[in-house]
Write an enzyme that holds these catalytic residues in place. Sequence first.
Site, PDB file in Angstrom:
ATOM      1  NE  ARG A 191      -2.567  -1.005   3.580  1.00 35.57           N
ATOM      2  CZ  ARG A 191      -2.461  -2.130   4.279  1.00 35.57           C
ATOM      3  NH1 ARG A 191      -2.821  -3.283   3.718  1.00 35.57           N
ATOM      4  NH2 ARG A 191      -2.007  -2.131   5.527  1.00 35.57           N
ATOM      5  CE  LYS A 247     -13.917  10.738   1.782  1.00 37.61           C
ATOM      6  NZ  LYS A 247     -13.766   9.645   0.796  1.00 37.61           N
ATOM      7  CD  GLU A 262     -17.544  11.193  -0.651  1.00 32.42           C
ATOM      8  OE1 GLU A 262     -17.589  10.387  -1.591  1.00 32.42           O
ATOM      9  OE2 GLU A 262     -16.579  11.266   0.129  1.00 32.42           O
ATOM     10  CE  LYS A 290     -14.979  12.600  -3.284  1.00 30.01           C
ATOM     11  NZ  LYS A 290     -13.705  11.964  -2.869  1.00 30.01           N
TER      12      LYS A 290
END
Length: 364
Positions: A56, A147, A188, A230
């Site tokens: 990752r 976020k 979002e 978003k």
Amino acid sequence: MTHQFPPLTTEQKKELHEIALRIVSPGKGILAADESIGSMGKRLNQIGVENNEENRRLFRQVLFTADDRIDNCIGGVIFFHETLYQNSDDGVPFVKMIKDKGITIGIKVDKGVVPLPGTNGETATQGLDGLSERCAQYKKDGADFAKWRCVMKISETTPSNLCITENAKVLARYASICQQHGIVPIVEPEILPDGDHNLKRCQFVTERVLAAVYKAMFDHHVYLEGTLLKPNMVTPGHGCPTKYSAEEVAMATVTALRRTVPPAVTGVTFLSGGQSEEEASINLSAINNCRLVKPWALTFSFGRALQASALKTWRGQRENEAAATEEFIKRAEINSLASQGKYTVCGDSSGATGLSHYLSSYAY
């Protein structure tokens, strides 16, 4: 008379607004590199690479080592918690690498979705517990925006009023907490492309959801100039038999925003929602070319639609890293053009750029 307690100072508001403006400067958007360990596992599995911390890290390094060509394309990068504390091969913290490019650091702060009792399989997003303390720490560690993702589906019975109201309240509480710590919240409320609904139905549901979100934001005294939205683009369901042009998608999307999103909101950073890289870019360019008045910056916050070609090129091989980084830079430059309404079809959508990234009930 209602009041905000504690109120944001003039200095706090100024900082939040400046951060938001910096992220969505003309031609700039957001790289969403905040996939969870499980989501990264799905991506890595597609190219036959084991899902471990080192792999990752290596793929994130492919993205973060892009040269100064991305400086005018990417205004912010959303990190996952693990990535925020990782380093490059040379021992340089990823946070420092990104900040040295003049790019703003963001962090995913929600804890995923859980079933919402009293609904037909709908969900709410968890993570408010301890959020204030986490925001304080993330700010110290270099993050200036955050976020939080809520998810809704379109069907005959969904999204329900309960689901919409609950998720709107959660988003507003998250936004308020972030702002108290000098962190710009990206809000979002994603409406998934699952289903066979048409464009008109998606537009109607998007308007319902966004109207509820901004009512909740007002009720929670969120400083809108210090936020970013978003949303999904207004597109038909993945199973819809009718095909719509980019211009039709753009008109439906901008109309929905104009009916629900206050002009005070600094910017709208669209998610790609499982669209192919090319489709997402074409639709974003069409949205910016829509003739309706658009008082916000309209740009991108793409994950898969910025990373797919790079991932396919990389395939976990050291010798492919430079070529994979070039693929990422190419997509960043294309989406920079799209955010200014300057992108036209490149003519080749046969490779990864043309592949749909749709996954049913997609979860980060």
